[in-house]
Write a protein that holds these residues in place. Structure first.
Motif, PDB file in Angstrom:
ATOM      1  N   ALA A   1      -4.935  10.323 -37.013  1.00 48.73           N
ATOM      2  CA  ALA A   1      -5.603  10.418 -35.768  1.00 48.73           C
ATOM      3  C   ALA A   1      -6.898   9.543 -35.748  1.00 48.73           C
ATOM      4  N   LEU A   2      -7.276   9.363 -36.909  1.00 42.11           N
ATOM      5  CA  LEU A   2      -8.564   8.608 -37.040  1.00 42.11           C
ATOM      6  C   LEU A   2      -7.978   6.847 -36.849  1.00 42.11           C
ATOM      7  N   ARG A   3      -6.841   6.738 -37.463  1.00 46.83           N
ATOM      8  CA  ARG A   3      -6.316   5.231 -37.228  1.00 46.83           C
ATOM      9  C   ARG A   3      -5.877   5.097 -35.890  1.00 46.83           C
ATOM     10  N   ARG A   4      -5.491   5.994 -35.189  1.00 44.95           N
ATOM     11  CA  ARG A   4      -5.106   5.722 -33.870  1.00 44.95           C
ATOM     12  C   ARG A   4      -6.338   5.787 -32.754  1.00 44.95           C
ATOM     13  N   ALA A   5      -7.345   6.320 -33.307  1.00 45.77           N
ATOM     14  CA  ALA A   5      -8.621   6.226 -32.335  1.00 45.77           C
ATOM     15  C   ALA A   5      -9.434   5.052 -32.747  1.00 45.77           C
ATOM     16  N   LEU A   6      -9.363   4.291 -33.994  1.00 43.47           N
ATOM     17  CA  LEU A   6     -10.141   3.107 -34.274  1.00 43.47           C
ATOM     18  C   LEU A   6      -9.447   2.064 -34.429  1.00 43.47           C
ATOM     19  N   VAL A   7      -8.337   1.902 -34.692  1.00 44.71           N
ATOM     20  CA  VAL A   7      -7.687   0.578 -34.993  1.00 44.71           C
ATOM     21  C   VAL A   7      -6.937   0.070 -33.722  1.00 44.71           C
ATOM     22  N   ARG A   8      -7.368  -0.820 -33.169  1.00 44.32           N
ATOM     23  CA  ARG A   8      -6.893  -1.510 -31.899  1.00 44.32           C
ATOM     24  C   ARG A   8      -6.768  -3.037 -31.951  1.00 44.32           C
ATOM     25  N   ASP A   9      -6.224  -3.639 -31.161  1.00 44.30           N
ATOM     26  CA  ASP A   9      -5.996  -5.110 -30.891  1.00 44.30           C
ATOM     27  C   ASP A   9      -7.217  -5.439 -30.580  1.00 44.30           C
ATOM     28  N   GLY A  10      -7.785  -6.654 -31.354  1.00 46.52           N
ATOM     29  CA  GLY A  10      -9.081  -6.998 -30.930  1.00 46.52           C
ATOM     30  C   GLY A  10     -10.119  -6.568 -31.425  1.00 46.52           C
ATOM     31  N   GLY A  11     -10.221  -5.148 -31.754  1.00 41.07           N
ATOM     32  CA  GLY A  11     -11.057  -4.511 -32.525  1.00 41.07           C
ATOM     33  C   GLY A  11     -11.706  -4.877 -34.033  1.00 41.07           C
TER      34      GLY A  11
END
Length: 297
Positions: free
Chosen positions: A35-45
């Motif tokens: 859940a942490l990875r889904r919430a924090l890891v994003r393209d361009g982030g």
């Protein structure tokens, strides 16, 4: 997901030691890595990966070693449910019961910023963490120079967190953050310590608090980096001073080599140093050492 630098993707329990169940302490549930990875890891982030290990010596040491051995990109976050060799500033130990706090390190590569301004990174992290804790946990959080997180427990100022930055290689810095979340009074490592729970936090959900701190850190880091590391242009210097409980206090700075300076802390300069006005009318900038709050002014 890459192999966590603190282990093989599984708890690093010592041989023969009983492995604790996932829900062995219902008051201290484990972090949800997916859940942490889904919430924090994003393209361009900023954040490229979030890894949670059950136990390690020090997330900072693990991530420093990981960055040195491999071509690891910026934005790796390593979180430990328990540390048994955590380090703070001046090589002080940082220990706490399993899942009672947040113990994590991040890998940054601020190559767009002149190296002489990298000293602002731990102060920037302090601003980001204090801002996030005030918003997400509802706890008024102040900063003790250079990067201790202070909360109020029973009218008394106490340290609930700390930050340690270590340069690794030519272009990377590992920043470690430790925050006491649910520690009870009888679990505190020293009498002057505190925790979010003891300070009356509206939530002690570590997933919520960790997401808030990392998002705040990403925002401040991008702002600082876009300004070429200029602490004034990015608003960092002004914001740090506004939240710094050290300013306006009489302090004693214990310096390397056994010397000390006593006086009023009057400013944080452009290099992140604490400026102390002594009784002789001299303003002394302090860039390293241990600062003790003597009294208010």
């Amino acid at each position: 997901m890459t192999t966590p630098p603190g282990g093989q993707g599984s708890p690093s329990d010592e041989p023969g030691e009983p492995r604790p169940g996932r829900w062995s302490d219902l008051d201290r549930p484990p972090l949800n890595e997916a859940a942490l990875r889904r919430a924090l890891v994003r393209d361009g982030g900023l954040w490229s990966d979030v890894q949670v290990v059950q136990r390690t010596g020090s997330t900072n040491s693990d991530l420093v070693a990981h960055a040195a051995k491999e071509d690891v990109g910026e934005g790796v976050v390593l979180v430990a449910e328990e540390q048994n060799a955590g380090r703070g500033r001046l090589d002080r130990n940082w220990t706490a019961p399993a899942r009672s706090g947040l113990f994590f390190s991040v890998l940054l590569r601020p190559t767009q910023v002149p190296v002489e301004r990298w000293g602002w990174l731990p102060l920037l992290t302090g601003v980001a963490a204090a801002t996030a804790l005030s918003r997400a946990a509802g706890v008024d959080t102040a900063l003790k120079w250079p990067n201790d997180l202070l909360v109020t427990v029973g009218g008394e100022e106490r340290k609930a967190g700390g930050i340690l930055a270590e340069r690794t290689g030519a272009d990377a810095v590992v920043v470690g953050i430790g925050i006491n979340v649910t520690l009870k009074e009888d679990e505190l490592p020293v009498p002057g310590a505190g925790s979010l729970a003891l300070a009356g936090a509206v939530t002690t959900d570590r997933d919520t608090v960790l997401r808030a701190v990392l998002r705040s850190l990403e925002q401040w880091y991008e702002r600082w980096r876009a300004a070429g590391g200029d602490p004034a242009a990015s608003g960092l210097q002004e914001t740090y001073a506004a939240g710094c409980a050290t300013l306006g206090r009489v302090v004693r700075a214990e310096l390397p080599g056994g010397q000390s300076i006593t006086g009023e802390a009057v400013a944080v300069d452009g290099d992140g140093r604490l400026v102390i006005a002594t009784g002789e009318g001299v303003q002394e900038p302090v860039g390293a050492g241990d600062v003790v709050h003597v009294r208010g002014v």
